[in-house]
Design a protein around this motif. Structure first.
Motif, short mmCIF file in Angstrom:
data_model
loop_
_atom_site.label_atom_id
_atom_site.label_comp_id
_atom_site.label_asym_id
_atom_site.label_seq_id
_atom_site.Cartn_x
_atom_site.Cartn_y
_atom_site.Cartn_z
N LEU A 75 -57.15 136.23 -83.80
CA LEU A 75 -55.63 136.07 -82.92
C LEU A 75 -55.10 136.63 -82.22
O LEU A 75 -53.50 136.70 -81.87
N ILE A 76 -55.24 137.89 -82.23
CA ILE A 76 -54.53 139.11 -82.15
C ILE A 76 -54.55 139.47 -80.90
O ILE A 76 -54.37 139.80 -79.68
N HIS A 77 -55.39 138.53 -79.68
CA HIS A 77 -55.65 138.75 -78.70
C HIS A 77 -54.67 137.38 -77.62
O HIS A 77 -54.95 136.74 -76.46
N GLU A 78 -53.90 136.07 -78.50
CA GLU A 78 -53.17 134.95 -77.97
C GLU A 78 -51.56 135.64 -78.32
O GLU A 78 -51.32 137.66 -78.25
N THR A 79 -51.14 134.78 -77.16
CA THR A 79 -49.51 135.01 -77.19
C THR A 79 -48.50 133.70 -77.80
O THR A 79 -47.18 134.77 -77.74
N SER A 80 -48.81 133.51 -78.26
CA SER A 80 -48.22 132.39 -78.74
C SER A 80 -48.02 132.78 -80.33
O SER A 80 -48.48 133.64 -81.28
N GLU A 140 -20.16 139.27 -87.45
CA GLU A 140 -20.52 140.75 -88.90
C GLU A 140 -21.73 139.66 -88.60
O GLU A 140 -22.92 140.81 -88.71
N ARG A 141 -22.48 138.24 -88.32
CA ARG A 141 -23.64 137.92 -88.32
C ARG A 141 -24.23 138.96 -87.12
O ARG A 141 -25.68 138.47 -88.00
N GLU A 142 -24.26 138.99 -86.57
CA GLU A 142 -24.80 140.22 -85.55
C GLU A 142 -25.49 141.89 -86.05
O GLU A 142 -26.92 142.47 -85.87
N GLU A 143 -25.23 142.04 -87.49
CA GLU A 143 -25.57 142.76 -87.85
C GLU A 143 -26.28 142.61 -89.01
O GLU A 143 -26.81 143.59 -89.92
N ARG A 144 -26.50 141.43 -90.05
CA ARG A 144 -27.61 141.07 -89.86
C ARG A 144 -29.15 140.48 -89.76
O ARG A 144 -29.23 140.76 -88.65
N SER A 145 -30.23 140.79 -90.90
CA SER A 145 -31.54 140.66 -90.25
C SER A 145 -31.67 138.80 -89.76
O SER A 145 -31.21 138.07 -89.32
N ARG A 146 -31.86 139.33 -88.52
CA ARG A 146 -32.01 138.08 -87.25
C ARG A 146 -33.52 137.08 -87.97
O ARG A 146 -34.80 137.65 -87.94
N PRO A 147 -33.19 135.73 -87.42
CA PRO A 147 -33.94 135.20 -87.44
C PRO A 147 -35.04 135.41 -86.61
O PRO A 147 -35.01 135.87 -85.30
N ARG A 148 -36.40 135.16 -86.52
CA ARG A 148 -37.84 135.73 -86.05
C ARG A 148 -37.88 134.53 -84.87
O ARG A 148 -37.10 132.81 -84.58
N LEU A 149 -37.72 135.15 -83.44
CA LEU A 149 -37.93 133.88 -82.16
C LEU A 149 -39.15 134.34 -81.71
O LEU A 149 -39.94 134.83 -81.55
N ASP A 150 -39.01 132.49 -81.15
CA ASP A 150 -40.64 132.54 -81.14
C ASP A 150 -40.09 132.43 -79.15
O ASP A 150 -39.07 131.34 -78.57
N ASP A 151 -40.24 133.20 -79.17
CA ASP A 151 -40.15 133.57 -77.65
C ASP A 151 -41.09 132.90 -76.77
O ASP A 151 -41.34 133.34 -74.87
N LYS A 152 -41.89 131.52 -76.74
CA LYS A 152 -42.58 131.43 -75.29
C LYS A 152 -42.36 130.35 -75.04
O LYS A 152 -40.97 129.83 -74.82
#
Length: 678
Positions: A10-15, A405-417
């Protein structure tokens, strides 16, 4: 550079979803000829595990099972293991979701299926705790070694069942789209309405935008005040609830409770796209300023967090993020603690806590609060002796404080496809917002995205790609891509008068007839005839959180039949609806987009043609009215199209109100034109 103990194919995928599993000890492979041939050559069963990046329980099962070397050894020894991103490959997901629903009576994600080496399913389910998963796959592996005939026999029966799911009977009865049929369907549906809290009387509660879009239109056209009250109450309760992000805008996927309070915190592009369209139209009907705020704040969220440098839209944000203690928790990015709010807000805390219910009503768990409103602005201002303008100022200040304040928190992961169908839904959302609010930045964003689709996802033969990431498009488009893009480009034509977009829509429609259409059943397959064959070639006709690709396509053909004067398109649209009609009566909420099309045939449907130098101003004025039973065609000059023939006058801008190309005498002002629409 981070060192990993394990790395698989799966390392070769973009998803992003597949990449999340690229360092599991499970020897995952992407779906494709290579993995399927290996299964046949080694005579091994296949585990097909399907999920998506924002799926909470997918992450849980990955952590419990797929990251565990003991589980991985069992899977790698006995199976070929294939991971699928359901958003990239909805065709595979459809087939195996149908299978698991036949087996178990329910479905969901993660979807885990064991198949024969040829891909035919024999056993499956959704989430499994580690122990249950290991026991189950051991038993299936043993059975395949000792009594393979049993699995083969079951696979053959199940294959027939899967294929039967997609059988569409041609309805040979006389076509009749009587208003009474719609009234009866809505009446049966209404028995499940929650008139107090909005939505339906079940938990969890999904927003289902196409349901409320249809009901809004039907209530308006049938002048049903009680139904309209139910719809607007639902939209208000949803947007007052915690499923709406009161700090950063945008909607989560669904509510886990009856009052729309605690969401499943992932944010999906397709929900936000359709809800922008819905709240824009609801504003036209009600002129409720809160609905306008919801649209503007949601589009601000989409612009800030789900839009890339090319004007394309990302797919989703995860539900989970890290707490300050480093634990991965659902909703950690969005929830608030009382002590933090007191520090941030100071003297405004009491007013804020009353507005957003930092009390037992707004408490979730572990001392965490999810912001939720109870009162409308007028009630709140009267209760707290504050002027609406002053409250607005405070709300803007509060939101800015909390967002920073929220921007300083750890963000949720983004699905950037980027997915073409979902981008088209969001494009349509921007266009609906532009139509209603006449905000130029909304049209600019829409044009940018439309040009992205045209330049990157559309080929010269009018075929589309489904996915895009890192300047690569690798998957053939599905019917959902064609249907959603045609719908969006028709709306773009209505907004801009640019003939390019309606011409592309016609080209895309012609392509779907060539490669997706079943002439005998009079319906479209989900996959192109150019795609590799799966266990079954599915047909999507149930409206879900996103309307069925066939119902969107049937509505597109209805519109194109008028724009391009193609009576055959109208006949096909009508027959598609007629074939589905017997099922509508039993379960209207699963066919709401089909019902919306039925309104086009049951009530008058207007072709509104505006032509002349003042076209743009007339369109803006027309768009102040909620007229769901119309199409718009406009031009500042004479063009060679059926709707414009013989209608241009060089000295004035005329508005033609027509039904099936039969027009009333043209008028030159919008007020008179509206009077001609019953």
């Amino acid at each position: 550079m981070e060192q990993h103990t394990y790395t698989n194919d799966l390392i070769h995928e973009t998803s992003p979803y597949l990449l999340q599993h690229a360092h599991n000890p499970v020897d995952w492979k992407p779906w494709g000829d290579k993995a399927l041939k290996q299964a046949k050559n080694e005579n091994k069963l296949i585990i097909v595990s399907i999920g998506y990046a924002a799926c909470h329980w997918c992450h849980v099962m990955e952590h419990e099972s797929f990251e565990d070397p003991e589980v991985a050894e069992l899977m790698n020894t006995n199976f070929i293991n294939i991971k699928v991103d359901r958003e990239e490959r909805p065709d595979i997901d459809h087939v195996y979701m149908n299978a698991v629903q036949l087996m178990t009576g329910s479905g969901g994600w993660p979807l885990n299926m064991i198949t024969l080496p040829d891909g035919r399913p024999v056993w499956g389910g959704t989430y499994f705790p580690k122990g249950n998963w290991m026991d189950a796959i051991k038993q299936i592996a043993d059975l395949y070694q000792k009594q393979p005939d049993k699995l083969l026999e079951y696979a053959e029966k199940l294959e027939q069942g899967i294929k039967a799911v997609d059988i569409i009977e041609v309805n040979t009865d006389e076509i009749n789209f009587d208003k009474e049929i719609i009234a009866s369907a809505v009446n049966d549906w209404s028995k499940h309405f929650d008139h107090q809290k909005g939505g339906t009387n079940r938990v969890p509660k999904f927003m289902m935008p196409n349901n409320y879009h249809f009901l809004l239109r039907y209530a308006h056209q049938s002048e049903d005040k009680e139904l309209m009250e139910y719809v607007t109450n639902t939209l208000t309760k949803i947007s007052f609830g915690g499923v709406y992000d009161h700090v950063g805008g945008g909607f989560a996927r669904y509510s886990t409770d009856a009052k729309w309070h605690v969401p499943h915190f992932e944010k999906m592009l397709y929900d936000n796209a359709q809800l922008v369209s819905l709240y824009s139209d609801a504003y036209l009907v009600t002129k409720d300023p809160w609905y306008k705020d919801v649209v503007y704040e949601t589009l601000e969220f989409v612009s800030r967090e789900l839009t890339n440098n090319e004007g394309a839209f990302y797919s989703s944000l995860d539900a989970d993020s890290l707490t300050p203690e480093g634990e991965l928790e659902e909703g950690a990015f969005y929830v608030w603690r009382k002590e933090k709010l007191k520090t941030l807000l100071g003297n405004d805390y009491e007013l804020f806590s009353d507005y957003y219910n930092i009390n037992s009503y707004g408490l979730w768990e572990k001392g965490n609060y999810v912001l939720i409103r109870k009162q409308n602005t007028e009630e709140f201002c009267n209760k707290n002796n504050i002027k609406p303008e002053k409250l607005d100022q405070k709300l803007n200040t509060w939101k800015e404080l909390l967002l920073n304040e929220r921007e300083e928190r750890s963000r949720p992961r983004l699905d950037d496809k980027t997915l073409t169908s979902w981008n088209a839904l969001m494009l349509k959302g921007y266009l609906d917002a532009y139509r209603v609010f006449n905000e130029k930045k909304f049209l600019d964003a829409a044009l940018r995205n439309a040009n992205f689709i045209k330049d990157n996802q559309l080929n010269k033969d009018y075929s589309l790609y489904h996915n895009y990431k890192e300047e690569k498009s690798t998957i053939n488009g599905y019917l959902e891509d064609y249907a959603a893009v045609i719908e969006a480009f028709i709306a773009l034509y209505e907004s801009t008068s640019d003939k390019l977009w309606i011409d592309i829509s016609e080209g895309l429609a012609a392509y779907t007839f060539k490669h997706f259409f079943d002439k005998e059943k009079n319906i479209f397959y989900f996959t192109s005839d150019k795609d590799p064959k799966l266990v079954s070639r599915t047909i999507e006709y149930n409206d879900n959180v996103i309307p069925a690709s066939n119902s969107i396509m049937a509505k597109n053909l209805f519109l194109l039949s008028h724009y391009k004067y193609k009576p055959e398109y109208n006949s096909i649209s009508k027959q598609m609806l007629h074939n589905i009609q017997p099922q509508i009566r039993e379960y209207a909420s699963v066919y709401s987009n089909w019902l919306d099309l039925m309104l086009n045939f049951s009530y008058p449907f207007y072709e509104v043609v505006v032509i002349g130098a003042e076209t743009e101003n007339k369109l803006k004025e027309l768009n102040n009215y909620y007229i769901p039973n119309k199409l718009l065609a406009s031009s500042t000059y004479q063009i060679n199209e059926p709707l414009f023939e013989g209608r241009y006058s060089p000295n004035e801008t005329l508005i033609y109100i027509c039904v099936n190309n039969a027009c009333k005498y043209p008028v030159n002002n919008v007020v008179e034109a509206i009077k001609l629409i019953d």
